[in-house]
Enzyme design. Sequence first.
Site, PDB file in Angstrom:
ATOM      1  CB  SER A 113       2.426 -15.187 -14.430  1.00 23.68           C
ATOM      2  OG  SER A 113       3.534 -14.398 -14.762  1.00 23.68           O
TER       3      SER A 113
ATOM      4  CG  ASP B 167       0.750  -7.573 -15.899  1.00 24.57           C
ATOM      5  OD1 ASP B 167       1.971  -7.446 -15.723  1.00 24.57           O
ATOM      6  OD2 ASP B 167       0.212  -8.659 -16.187  1.00 24.57           O
TER       7      ASP B 167
ATOM      8  CG  HIS C 158       2.184  -9.944 -13.026  1.00 24.66           C
ATOM      9  ND1 HIS C 158       1.789 -10.383 -14.268  1.00 24.66           N
ATOM     10  CD2 HIS C 158       2.956 -10.938 -12.510  1.00 24.66           C
ATOM     11  CE1 HIS C 158       2.285 -11.582 -14.492  1.00 24.66           C
ATOM     12  NE2 HIS C 158       2.990 -11.948 -13.441  1.00 24.66           N
TER      13      HIS C 158
END
Length: 324
Positions: free
Chosen positions: A144, A241, A271
């Site tokens: 991320s 995501d 995610h």
Amino acid sequence: MVSLWQKLQAKLLRAFAKRMKAKFTYDPARFPLRAVAEQTIATPWGPARALFYWPHSQTATTLPVYLNFHGGGFVAGTPEHDDSYCRRLAHNLNCLVVNLDYALAPEQVFPAAPRQCFAVLEWLAGQAEALGIDPQRIAVGGHSAGGNLAAVVAGLARGHRTLKVVHQLIDYAALDLAQDPALKTSTVARPLLGVGLMRFFMRCYLSDPAQALDPLASPLLSPVDSLVGMPAATVITAQYDILRGEGEAYAEKLRQAGVPVRLRMFEGCDHMFTHLGPDESAEQAWQLMEDSLREAFQVVDVAEAGVRAQHDEGSLHTISTIAP
């Protein structure tokens, strides 16, 4: 200007994040290590806490290094969330893993995080002899926000005189901070990473929205010619995501620059799936990362061995020509 309310929200989010446990982890007993140590590294951007994972070294040669950057939107992450995976990589790859607790926003806004991460990379190279590591075999990676930092650090290290980044792992990363999160769509109604949370992260991380146009904040906005010579990349995205599109776009941009890229989109995943599951997909993703690092470390090892062999042959040839 960061408001007191934003600071309070960030602290509450961090408290929640510290209590949160990954659903997909490994039993530490599966990957025994010589030691796990904590060290504070002084940088121009403030002290950085780092966790060092030392393998039971199987050779007398210097160790390659993997420098890991956790996720959390530049605001709320903690390196302990990656502890299980760092143990696996250190054990299976016989490498030193450094799991960094980098500068968080809103207390330290952009560019503190990428600059501090890069300073730690340079510190590792400077301490190579004392640590017993190979500064020419360093990989960077993250998840991320950490994937964003990995891409940025890999770019900053390109052409460095004393170290070499040989691979970058980019796991469902935020790579375009300039695009309105509302335009980052998902095929499911309620993706894990929502528009409101993304906007909060960006307000904390960037003191000026215009900073999002800086490639140090948004690697996807880097011109193709500035990516030439970047290290090979493994890019992982997830079907649901909202960051999937920018991950795939960045992989394509790297390819246009002639950079070897291994891209995989995991179907049925969102995610943070490497930490939250589905378990089978998480295991496959970690195996992909492990395989990519192993290949990168070995390729450099073989190349250096070839150079040494050529040098030795040249030395032998020179001796034979001047010997009586």
